[in-house]
Design a protein around this motif. Sequence first.
Motif, PDB file in Angstrom:
ATOM      1  N   PRO A   1      11.245 -15.875 -35.241  1.00 21.06           N
ATOM      2  CA  PRO A   1      12.612 -16.330 -34.944  1.00 21.06           C
ATOM      3  C   PRO A   1      12.594 -17.787 -34.490  1.00 21.06           C
ATOM      4  CG  PRO A   1      11.770 -14.997 -33.153  1.00 21.06           C
ATOM      5  CD  PRO A   1      10.735 -14.931 -34.231  1.00 21.06           C
ATOM      6  N   PRO A   2      13.751 -18.463 -34.525  1.00 21.80           N
ATOM      7  CA  PRO A   2      13.805 -19.842 -34.019  1.00 21.80           C
ATOM      8  C   PRO A   2      13.465 -19.890 -32.537  1.00 21.80           C
ATOM      9  CG  PRO A   2      15.768 -19.315 -35.328  1.00 21.80           C
ATOM     10  CD  PRO A   2      15.039 -18.022 -35.098  1.00 21.80           C
ATOM     11  N   LEU A   3      12.911 -21.035 -32.112  1.00 23.69           N
ATOM     12  CA  LEU A   3      12.592 -21.199 -30.697  1.00 23.69           C
ATOM     13  C   LEU A   3      13.874 -21.209 -29.870  1.00 23.69           C
ATOM     14  CD1 LEU A   3       9.779 -23.931 -30.856  1.00 23.69           C
ATOM     15  CD2 LEU A   3       9.521 -21.509 -30.295  1.00 23.69           C
ATOM     16  N   PRO A   4      13.892 -20.516 -28.743  1.00 25.31           N
ATOM     17  CA  PRO A   4      15.094 -20.523 -27.901  1.00 25.31           C
ATOM     18  C   PRO A   4      15.303 -21.892 -27.261  1.00 25.31           C
ATOM     19  CG  PRO A   4      13.305 -19.359 -26.810  1.00 25.31           C
ATOM     20  CD  PRO A   4      12.814 -19.668 -28.186  1.00 25.31           C
ATOM     21  N   GLY A   5      16.562 -22.207 -26.979  1.00 30.12           N
ATOM     22  CA  GLY A   5      16.891 -23.472 -26.334  1.00 30.12           C
ATOM     23  C   GLY A   5      16.760 -23.402 -24.821  1.00 30.12           C
ATOM     24  N   ALA A   6      17.095 -24.523 -24.183  1.00 31.95           N
ATOM     25  CA  ALA A   6      16.973 -24.589 -22.725  1.00 31.95           C
ATOM     26  C   ALA A   6      17.935 -23.629 -22.031  1.00 31.95           C
ATOM     27  CB  ALA A   6      17.223 -26.021 -22.246  1.00 31.95           C
ATOM     28  N   GLN A   7      19.127 -23.425 -22.620  1.00 32.64           N
ATOM     29  CA  GLN A   7      20.087 -22.527 -21.980  1.00 32.64           C
ATOM     30  C   GLN A   7      19.595 -21.090 -22.006  1.00 32.64           C
ATOM     31  OE1 GLN A   7      23.825 -23.114 -23.923  1.00 32.64           O
ATOM     32  NE2 GLN A   7      24.161 -25.155 -23.054  1.00 32.64           N
ATOM     33  N   GLU A   8      18.963 -20.672 -23.129  1.00 36.28           N
ATOM     34  CA  GLU A   8      18.454 -19.300 -23.196  1.00 36.28           C
ATOM     35  C   GLU A   8      17.298 -19.067 -22.238  1.00 36.28           C
ATOM     36  OE1 GLU A   8      19.068 -21.198 -25.682  1.00 36.28           O
ATOM     37  OE2 GLU A   8      20.467 -20.188 -27.047  1.00 36.28           O
ATOM     38  N   LEU A   9      16.479 -20.119 -21.999  1.00 32.56           N
ATOM     39  CA  LEU A   9      15.317 -19.963 -21.118  1.00 32.56           C
ATOM     40  C   LEU A   9      15.649 -20.177 -19.649  1.00 32.56           C
ATOM     41  CD1 LEU A   9      12.617 -21.842 -23.238  1.00 32.56           C
ATOM     42  CD2 LEU A   9      12.946 -19.385 -23.003  1.00 32.56           C
ATOM     43  N   ALA A  10      16.854 -20.698 -19.320  1.00 32.45           N
ATOM     44  CA  ALA A  10      17.216 -20.932 -17.921  1.00 32.45           C
ATOM     45  C   ALA A  10      17.363 -19.605 -17.199  1.00 32.45           C
ATOM     46  CB  ALA A  10      18.519 -21.730 -17.843  1.00 32.45           C
TER      47      ALA A  10
END
Length: 311
Positions: free
Chosen positions: A263-272
Amino acid sequence: MATQHDIALTHALTGIPGPLPPSGVIHVAIPHTSRFTIVGNHLAQHDGLSLTAIGIGVHIQSLPAGSQVGIKALTARFAEGETTIAAALRELESHGYLHRTRARLANGRMVTRTVFCNQPGALLRGGAVVPVAVAPRPVMRPAVPAPPPAPEPAPVPEEEHPPVRVPSRIGPKPPRRPLPQPRELTPELHRAASALLADLRRHAPELVLSEDDVEELAPGAAAWLERGAHPDAVRHALTTELPQPSRYPAKIVRHRLAVLLPPPLPGAQELAPARRAPVTPFQTCEGCDRAFRSPDPGHCRDCRGQYWEAA
């Protein structure tokens, strides 16, 4: 017991017509009357299958319909490990003896449906199919005297069975997954993907791709790189545990690029980290010194009730 067996074997050898071969195996063929399976020489003497795959193929063919033949079941039955048995099952799949597909039951549960064909070549030519009954589940019943066994009928040669149409669930195969495509295939991304595919033969000699194969599969490898996959990770996914023999390298690479796409790498908002709800602090009641939760100091619920009654 061994002496009696040797005497019986020597007596059986004297009954074989004609001269015995000077070397090699000598067959003592005694006709079976029960518990036997007809196995074609195309499987028993297959020059493209390993000995493990041939043995597992003969074992699966001898089982009644409905028997469990997954990797876990076969590992519990034989001394070979899961890796060896999984590789043997992939060999049987690549030569058409074994077909494994995912199907959804009426209750929504996904299961693996396994189909074993004893003559893949005859199936492709439209040969007759003999229906096999599913083995019934054992039912606990009170013990009763068993009737004397009836004589078993003589085995019917395979060609005497009436022809039956191939079930529709075996004929068509599920549609192949499309090759993944990047959002934007830039010249730099296309160059890196093509170089990665052309370099596969250094790490797996079986994966020799032609220039046309590299050009066709480059968008799939570019989709992996666009999603942040390291070239070493892509190379490991495409070259690890290849089926033997690997006769169609382009099909293998295409299948793995489509099925194993990360899958695509998650962004900063998903990892916060998720924000925690504020906690109401404890206060000390001014009337009874009891601790209670409240955003502001004052009296607890009991003391407030007393003051209201007094008022």
